[in-house]
Enzyme design. Structure first.
Site, PDB file in Angstrom:
ATOM      1  N   CYS A 114     -31.872-106.878  49.899  1.00 50.15           N
ATOM      2  CA  CYS A 114     -31.700-107.576  51.181  1.00 50.15           C
ATOM      3  C   CYS A 114     -32.822-107.281  52.177  1.00 50.15           C
ATOM      4  CB  CYS A 114     -30.351-107.243  51.792  1.00 50.15           C
ATOM      5  SG  CYS A 114     -28.977-107.655  50.724  1.00 50.15           S
ATOM      6  N   HIS A 246     -31.033-108.388  59.475  1.00 52.87           N
ATOM      7  CA  HIS A 246     -30.417-108.837  58.228  1.00 52.87           C
ATOM      8  C   HIS A 246     -28.979-109.245  58.521  1.00 52.87           C
ATOM      9  CE1 HIS A 246     -28.865-109.190  54.312  1.00 52.87           C
ATOM     10  NE2 HIS A 246     -28.334-107.981  54.208  1.00 52.87           N
ATOM     11  N   ASN A 276     -24.122-113.569  53.826  1.00 48.15           N
ATOM     12  CA  ASN A 276     -25.246-112.696  53.502  1.00 48.15           C
ATOM     13  C   ASN A 276     -26.057-113.322  52.363  1.00 48.15           C
ATOM     14  OD1 ASN A 276     -26.929-110.693  52.550  1.00 48.15           O
ATOM     15  ND2 ASN A 276     -25.384-109.069  52.584  1.00 48.15           N
TER      16      ASN A 276
HETATM   17  O1  UT7 Z   1     -26.669-106.719  52.420  1.00 48.47           O
HETATM   18  C1  UT7 Z   1     -26.320-105.426  52.055  1.00 48.47           C
HETATM   19  C2  UT7 Z   1     -25.046-105.419  51.295  1.00 48.47           C
HETATM   20  N1  UT7 Z   1     -23.795-105.378  51.928  1.00 48.47           N
HETATM   21  C3  UT7 Z   1     -23.369-105.050  53.171  1.00 48.47           C
HETATM   22  O2  UT7 Z   1     -24.099-104.899  54.077  1.00 48.47           O
HETATM   23  C4  UT7 Z   1     -21.915-104.862  53.394  1.00 48.47           C
HETATM   24  C5  UT7 Z   1     -21.609-103.610  54.183  1.00 48.47           C
HETATM   25  N2  UT7 Z   1     -20.201-103.409  54.307  1.00 48.47           N
HETATM   26  C6  UT7 Z   1     -19.348-104.201  54.974  1.00 48.47           C
HETATM   27  O3  UT7 Z   1     -19.777-105.184  55.561  1.00 48.47           O
HETATM   28  C7  UT7 Z   1     -17.888-103.845  55.044  1.00 48.47           C
HETATM   29  O4  UT7 Z   1     -17.701-102.529  54.581  1.00 48.47           O
HETATM   30  C8  UT7 Z   1     -16.970-104.828  54.251  1.00 48.47           C
HETATM   31  C9  UT7 Z   1     -16.944-106.181  54.941  1.00 48.47           C
HETATM   32  C10 UT7 Z   1     -17.494-104.984  52.833  1.00 48.47           C
HETATM   33  C11 UT7 Z   1     -15.555-104.286  54.197  1.00 48.47           C
HETATM   34  O5  UT7 Z   1     -15.052-104.106  55.508  1.00 48.47           O
HETATM   35  P1  UT7 Z   1     -14.301-102.750  55.904  1.00 48.47           P
HETATM   36  O6  UT7 Z   1     -13.840-102.909  57.272  1.00 48.47           O
HETATM   37  O7  UT7 Z   1     -15.270-101.652  55.585  1.00 48.47           O
HETATM   38  O8  UT7 Z   1     -13.058-102.777  54.944  1.00 48.47           O
HETATM   39  P2  UT7 Z   1     -12.644-101.737  53.800  1.00 48.47           P
HETATM   40  O9  UT7 Z   1     -13.648-101.767  52.689  1.00 48.47           O
HETATM   41  O10 UT7 Z   1     -12.362-100.447  54.455  1.00 48.47           O
HETATM   42  O11 UT7 Z   1     -11.310-102.384  53.291  1.00 48.47           O
HETATM   43  C12 UT7 Z   1     -10.150-102.450  54.072  1.00 48.47           C
HETATM   44  C13 UT7 Z   1      -9.066-103.147  53.270  1.00 48.47           C
HETATM   45  C14 UT7 Z   1      -8.896-102.602  51.855  1.00 48.47           C
HETATM   46  O12 UT7 Z   1      -7.523-102.583  51.575  1.00 48.47           O
HETATM   47  P3  UT7 Z   1      -6.709-101.219  51.588  1.00 48.47           P
HETATM   48  O13 UT7 Z   1      -7.369-100.368  50.538  1.00 48.47           O
HETATM   49  O14 UT7 Z   1      -6.867-100.683  52.977  1.00 48.47           O
HETATM   50  O15 UT7 Z   1      -5.336-101.655  51.249  1.00 48.47           O
HETATM   51  C15 UT7 Z   1      -9.583-103.657  51.007  1.00 48.47           C
HETATM   52  O16 UT7 Z   1      -9.041-103.715  49.701  1.00 48.47           O
HETATM   53  O17 UT7 Z   1      -9.389-104.535  53.130  1.00 48.47           O
HETATM   54  C16 UT7 Z   1      -9.265-104.908  51.756  1.00 48.47           C
HETATM   55  N3  UT7 Z   1     -10.184-105.997  51.472  1.00 48.47           N
HETATM   56  C17 UT7 Z   1      -9.862-107.281  51.690  1.00 48.47           C
HETATM   57  N4  UT7 Z   1      -8.733-107.851  52.162  1.00 48.47           N
HETATM   58  C18 UT7 Z   1      -8.751-109.205  52.285  1.00 48.47           C
HETATM   59  C19 UT7 Z   1     -11.450-105.939  50.995  1.00 48.47           C
HETATM   60  N5  UT7 Z   1     -11.964-107.178  50.894  1.00 48.47           N
HETATM   61  C20 UT7 Z   1     -10.982-108.025  51.315  1.00 48.47           C
HETATM   62  C21 UT7 Z   1     -10.931-109.427  51.450  1.00 48.47           C
HETATM   63  N6  UT7 Z   1      -9.789-109.955  51.951  1.00 48.47           N
HETATM   64  N7  UT7 Z   1     -11.953-110.234  51.136  1.00 48.47           N
END
Ligand code: UT7
Length: 326
Positions: A114, A246, A276
Site C-alpha cells: 500500500c 493512504h 482501500n
Molecule cells: O492498507 C493496509 C492494510 N490494512 C489496513 O490498514 C487495515 C488496518 N486495520 C483496520 O482498519 C481495522 O483494524 C479493521 C477495520 C480491519 C477492524 O476494525 P477494528 O475496530 O480493529 O475491529 P476488530 O478487528 O477489533 O474487530 C471487532 C469485531 C470482531 O468481533 P469480536 O471478536 O469482537 O466478536 C470481528 O470479528 O468486529 C468483527 N468484524 C466484523 N463484524 C462485522 C470484523 N470484520 C467485520 C465485518 N463486519 N466486516
C-alpha cells in the site's frame, strides 16, 4: 535534493461499484459496522479489465492532462502487487498499450504494497535528471487476492488506478521512506515457487491481515513520517495545503489528525467511495483531489502511506501558497 513538476493527473475506476449492502448479502456484516469502523460505503471491483488496462486508462488521462503525447514518455514506473503477470511487468504492458516502442524507455514495476505509489513517486523524483517525462502509476486489482467469504478483509478493499506525469521542475521533494521487514501481520503468499501436490487447494494467496496490529502500526508511523518530512523541509502543518494519506480507514486518518492537532479538513479522504485500493490508493486520492479542485498542480502536499512489509513513509512536494484553490 530533487525538484519536480507534476504535469498531469489521471484516475480510472473499476467497472463494478459494490455497496456495503451488496456485501451484507455475501458475508455476516452490516453497512453500520463497515461505516462506523472504516468510513467505507462503496468500492469498485474490476470484472472486465486487468491491472495494466486500468493503469493504461489512468495513464492516458494523465498524459492528456499534461498536454503530452504517449511518445513523450521516457520512463514508466508502476506500483502494484497484483500485476497482470509475474513477468513481464505491468509497466511493460502499459508501454505496449501506449504504443511506445521506437525509443528508449525505462519501465518496471515496484512492489511496496500500500506504500507503493509513494515509494514510486520517491524513485521517480530521484530519476528526473535522467528522464524528461516519467509516468508514475498506481494500479491494483486487489480483488484477485481477496477472499470474498472473509468479512475481515473483503469489506475493506477495492480496485482502481491513478497516474501522474512528472518532470524535472521547481518543486522540491522532501522524503522519508522506511521498511520494517515484517511478514507477520499482513501477507498474501501468492503463487508458491515450488510445486506441492499436497497443497493444490491451498488458499494462502488470499490476503491475511491482523487488522488491529496494522491499525496501531499505521497511526504510529504515519505521524512519524509526516513529522520527518516537515522537519526536513522546515515547514509546519500550517504551511501544508493538503495531506494525501493512504486510504485504508477513515478512523486511522482521523486518529493521526487528532494526534497531530490538525483539522481533518487538511486530510484528503475518498476511502468512503473507493475503499482501500492498496498501491493505487494515494495515486487515486491525489488525482481525485486535483479533479475535484481541492488542490492544483502547484499545491504543497504531503503524501503519507503504510503497507505490508511493513513499508511506510511520506513525501512532501513543495508548492506555493498563492496557487491553492480556495
Ligand atoms: O492498507 C493496509 C492494510 N490494512 C489496513 O490498514 C487495515 C488496518 N486495520 C483496520 O482498519 C481495522 O483494524 C479493521 C477495520 C480491519 C477492524 O476494525 P477494528 O475496530 O480493529 O475491529 P476488530 O478487528 O477489533 O474487530 C471487532 C469485531 C470482531 O468481533 P469480536 O471478536 O469482537 O466478536 C470481528 O470479528 O468486529 C468483527 N468484524 C466484523 N463484524 C462485522 C470484523 N470484520 C467485520 C465485518 N463486519 N466486516
Amino acid at each position: 535534493m530533487s525538484k519536480i513538476d507534476i504535469l498531469g493527473f489521471g484516475l480510472q475506476k473499476a467497472n463494478k461499484k459494490i455497496s456495503n449492502f451488496d456485501l451484507e448479502k455475501k458475508v455476516d456484516t452490516s453497512d453500520e459496522w463497515i461505516v462506523q469502523r472504516t468510513g467505507i460505503q462503496t468500492r469498485y471491483i474490476s470484472e472486465d479489465k486487468n491491472t495494466s488496462e486500468l493503469g493504461y486508462l489512468a495513464a492516458k488521462q494523465a498524459i492528456a492532462d499534461a498536454a503530452l503525447q504517449p511518445h513523450d514518455i521516457d520512463a514508466i514506473i508502476v506500483a502494484t502487487m497484483t500485476g497482470d503477470y509475474i513477468t513481464p511487468s505491468t509497466a511493460c504492458m502499459i508501454q505496449k498499450k501506449l504504443g511506445i516502442n521506437d525509443k528508449q524507455i525505462f519501465a518496471f514495476d515496484l512492489n511496496a504494497a500500500c506504500s507503493g505509489f509513494m515509494y514510486a513517486l520517491f524513485v521517480a523524483s530521484e530519476l528526473v535528471d535522467k528522464f524528461d517525462h516519467i509516468l508514475v502509476i498506481g494500479s491494483e486489482i486487489i480483488s484477485k487476492i481477496i477472499d470474498f467469504n472473509d468479512r475481515n478483509t473483503c469489506v475493506l478493499f477495492g480496485d482502481g488506478a491513478g497516474a501522474v506525469v512528472i518532470s524535472k521542475g521547481k518543486h522540491e521533494v522532501y522524503s522519508y521512506v522506511n521498511s520494517e521487514g515484517n511478514d507477520d501481520v499482513l501477507i498474501s503468499h501468492g503463487l508458491g515457487l515450488t510445486t506441492d501436490y499436497e497443497h493444490v487447494n491451498d488458499q494462502s494467496h488470499y490476503l491475511y491481515m491482523a487488522g488491529n496490529d496494522v491499525f496501531r502500526f499505521a497511526i504510529k508511523v504515519m505521524q512519524q513520517a509526516i513529522e520527518k518530512v516537515l522537519e526536513e523541509s522546515g515547514y509546519t502543518m500550517d504551511d501544508i495545503d493538503m495531506i494525501i494519506p493512504h486510504q485504508a480507514n477513515y478512523r486511522i486518518i482521523s486518529h493521526v489528525a487528532k494526534k497531530m492537532k490538525t483539522d481533518m479538513s487538511k486530510f484528503f479522504v475518498d476511502v468512503n467511495e473507493f475503499g482501500n485500493t492498496s498501491a493505487a490508493s494515494v495515486a487515486i486520492a491525489y488525482s481525485d483531489a486535483y479533479q475535484k479542485g481541492v488542490i492544483t498542480k502547484d499545491s504543497r502536499v504531503i503524501f503519507v502511506g503504510f503497507g505490508a512489509g511493513l513499508t511506510y513513509g511520506a513525501l512532501l512536494v513543495d508548492g506555493g501558497k498563492e496557487n491553492v484553490v480556495e
